[in-house]
Design a protein around this motif. Structure first.
Motif, PDB file in Angstrom:
ATOM      1  N   LEU A 249       0.860  -1.187   0.000  1.00 51.44           N
ATOM      2  CA  LEU A 249       0.000   0.000   0.000  1.00 51.44           C
ATOM      3  C   LEU A 249       0.894   1.234   0.000  1.00 51.44           C
ATOM      4  N   GLU A 250       0.602   2.181  -0.852  1.00 50.13           N
ATOM      5  CA  GLU A 250       1.463   3.352  -1.016  1.00 50.13           C
ATOM      6  C   GLU A 250       0.986   4.517  -0.155  1.00 50.13           C
ATOM      7  N   ILE A 251       1.879   5.004   0.700  1.00 48.20           N
ATOM      8  CA  ILE A 251       1.629   6.182   1.526  1.00 48.20           C
ATOM      9  C   ILE A 251       2.202   7.369   0.775  1.00 48.20           C
ATOM     10  N   ILE A 252       1.352   8.351   0.453  1.00 44.38           N
ATOM     11  CA  ILE A 252       1.782   9.486  -0.384  1.00 44.38           C
ATOM     12  C   ILE A 252       1.505  10.830   0.284  1.00 44.38           C
ATOM     13  N   THR A 253       1.567  10.877   1.602  1.00 42.08           N
ATOM     14  CA  THR A 253       1.233  12.080   2.351  1.00 42.08           C
ATOM     15  C   THR A 253       2.152  13.238   1.980  1.00 42.08           C
ATOM     16  N   PRO A 254       1.602  14.330   1.418  1.00 42.37           N
ATOM     17  CA  PRO A 254       2.442  15.482   1.088  1.00 42.37           C
ATOM     18  C   PRO A 254       2.887  16.219   2.349  1.00 42.37           C
ATOM     19  N   GLY A 255       3.940  17.021   2.222  1.00 40.67           N
ATOM     20  CA  GLY A 255       4.539  17.717   3.349  1.00 40.67           C
ATOM     21  C   GLY A 255       3.574  18.532   4.173  1.00 40.67           C
ATOM     22  N   ARG A 256       2.667  19.270   3.521  1.00 31.51           N
ATOM     23  CA  ARG A 256       1.763  20.135   4.295  1.00 31.51           C
ATOM     24  C   ARG A 256       0.834  19.322   5.181  1.00 31.51           C
TER      25      ARG A 256
ATOM     26  N   ARG B 148       1.607  16.165   6.217  1.00 31.29           N
ATOM     27  CA  ARG B 148       2.511  15.489   7.155  1.00 31.29           C
ATOM     28  C   ARG B 148       2.859  16.398   8.334  1.00 31.29           C
ATOM     29  N   ARG B 149       3.055  17.684   8.071  1.00 31.76           N
ATOM     30  CA  ARG B 149       3.385  18.631   9.148  1.00 31.76           C
ATOM     31  C   ARG B 149       2.233  18.785  10.141  1.00 31.76           C
ATOM     32  N   LEU B 150       1.002  18.626   9.683  1.00 35.82           N
ATOM     33  CA  LEU B 150      -0.150  18.673  10.594  1.00 35.82           C
ATOM     34  C   LEU B 150      -0.158  17.485  11.547  1.00 35.82           C
ATOM     35  N   GLU B 151       0.395  16.357  11.093  1.00 40.25           N
ATOM     36  CA  GLU B 151       0.421  15.114  11.866  1.00 40.25           C
ATOM     37  C   GLU B 151      -0.984  14.677  12.286  1.00 40.25           C
ATOM     38  N   ALA B 152      -1.957  14.942  11.443  1.00 37.43           N
ATOM     39  CA  ALA B 152      -3.345  14.634  11.791  1.00 37.43           C
ATOM     40  C   ALA B 152      -3.983  13.636  10.836  1.00 37.43           C
ATOM     41  N   GLY B 153      -3.186  13.040   9.954  1.00 36.87           N
ATOM     42  CA  GLY B 153      -3.731  12.078   9.022  1.00 36.87           C
ATOM     43  C   GLY B 153      -2.687  11.584   8.052  1.00 36.87           C
ATOM     44  N   VAL B 154      -3.121  10.647   7.218  1.00 38.65           N
ATOM     45  CA  VAL B 154      -2.242  10.001   6.251  1.00 38.65           C
ATOM     46  C   VAL B 154      -2.969   9.980   4.913  1.00 38.65           C
TER      47      VAL B 154
ATOM     48  N   ARG C 224      -6.949  22.104  20.708  1.00 39.20           N
ATOM     49  CA  ARG C 224      -5.822  21.431  21.376  1.00 39.20           C
ATOM     50  C   ARG C 224      -6.108  19.939  21.531  1.00 39.20           C
ATOM     51  N   GLY C 225      -7.283  19.587  21.991  1.00 39.83           N
ATOM     52  CA  GLY C 225      -7.646  18.175  22.145  1.00 39.83           C
ATOM     53  C   GLY C 225      -7.687  17.455  20.817  1.00 39.83           C
ATOM     54  N   ASN C 226      -8.259  18.113  19.797  1.00 34.72           N
ATOM     55  CA  ASN C 226      -8.321  17.504  18.468  1.00 34.72           C
ATOM     56  C   ASN C 226      -6.938  17.142  17.965  1.00 34.72           C
ATOM     57  N   MET C 227      -6.018  18.096  17.990  1.00 35.85           N
ATOM     58  CA  MET C 227      -4.701  17.876  17.419  1.00 35.85           C
ATOM     59  C   MET C 227      -3.871  16.922  18.264  1.00 35.85           C
ATOM     60  N   GLY C 228      -3.997  16.989  19.577  1.00 34.41           N
ATOM     61  CA  GLY C 228      -3.253  16.064  20.432  1.00 34.41           C
ATOM     62  C   GLY C 228      -3.641  14.618  20.168  1.00 34.41           C
ATOM     63  N   LEU C 229      -4.935  14.357  20.153  1.00 34.36           N
ATOM     64  CA  LEU C 229      -5.413  13.002  19.897  1.00 34.36           C
ATOM     65  C   LEU C 229      -5.116  12.595  18.458  1.00 34.36           C
ATOM     66  N   ALA C 230      -5.294  13.513  17.514  1.00 34.78           N
ATOM     67  CA  ALA C 230      -5.031  13.210  16.101  1.00 34.78           C
ATOM     68  C   ALA C 230      -3.579  12.791  15.893  1.00 34.78           C
ATOM     69  N   ARG C 231      -2.651  13.483  16.519  1.00 37.14           N
ATOM     70  CA  ARG C 231      -1.229  13.151  16.369  1.00 37.14           C
ATOM     71  C   ARG C 231      -0.935  11.752  16.911  1.00 37.14           C
ATOM     72  N   SER C 232      -1.529  11.436  18.039  1.00 36.97           N
ATOM     73  CA  SER C 232      -1.323  10.119  18.645  1.00 36.97           C
ATOM     74  C   SER C 232      -1.885   9.009  17.750  1.00 36.97           C
ATOM     75  N   ILE C 233      -3.103   9.184  17.258  1.00 39.51           N
ATOM     76  CA  ILE C 233      -3.734   8.178  16.404  1.00 39.51           C
ATOM     77  C   ILE C 233      -2.976   8.054  15.086  1.00 39.51           C
ATOM     78  N   THR C 234      -2.578   9.189  14.510  1.00 34.39           N
ATOM     79  CA  THR C 234      -1.853   9.170  13.237  1.00 34.39           C
ATOM     80  C   THR C 234      -0.537   8.402  13.380  1.00 34.39           C
ATOM     81  N   ALA C 235       0.186   8.634  14.456  1.00 35.31           N
ATOM     82  CA  ALA C 235       1.461   7.935  14.666  1.00 35.31           C
ATOM     83  C   ALA C 235       1.242   6.422  14.772  1.00 35.31           C
TER      84      ALA C 235
END
Length: 138
Positions: free
Chosen positions: A49-56, A58-64, A109-120
């Motif tokens: 499966l190809e991961i093609i997340t562009p830089g912008r 990827r910097r959000l760290e909220a999805g793939v 703050r809660g959205n991005m904190g949880l999003a970063r954890s799930i995305t990782a």
């Protein structure tokens, strides 16, 4: 899960999508819009499966962003926290629901904190299953 357009405005003004369940298990990525119905919308092997997340994004760290069936598809987690809070407020009653719905900025703050954890965790599971990250050369 939503169609992805590689533009600055997509990240800011992307359409609201319905919540779905995303699962990586037994060498497969499964995305289901209605978990109760049990009918997957997407079921693909993670190997290759190809991961093609562009830089912008990827910097959000909220999805793939993935290439599925030749098309770019974003799997974003930035609204998980807000949807969980709204769901909990709904269960507590109308007053709590209205109060929570009226404060979307307080959820950032809660959205991005949880999003970063799930995305990782999601990215790690994809890579462990054999997905190829073409954005970082791995």
């Amino acid at each position: 899960m939503e169609p992805f357009k590689d533009s600055f405005w997509w990240a800011i003004k992307r359409p609201r999508t319905t919540p779905c369940e995303v699962r990586v298990a037994h060498g497969e990525l499964t995305i289901t819009h209605d978990p109760g119905a049990g009918v997957p919308m997407v079921r693909v092997p993670t190997a290759g499966l190809e991961i093609i997340t562009p830089g912008r994004v990827r910097r959000l760290e909220a999805g793939v962003v993935l290439r599925i069936a030749g098309k770019p598809v974003a799997v974003m987690f930035d609204q998980v926290y807000a949807r969980q809070r709204l769901g909990a407020a709904k269960e507590q009653g109308a007053g709590a629901f209205v109060g929570q719905a009226a404060q979307p900025a307080a959820n950032v703050r809660g959205n991005m904190g949880l999003a970063r954890s799930i995305t990782a965790r999601f990215l790690a599971a994809l890579l462990a299953g054999g997905a190829v990250d073409t954005t970082s050369g791995t």
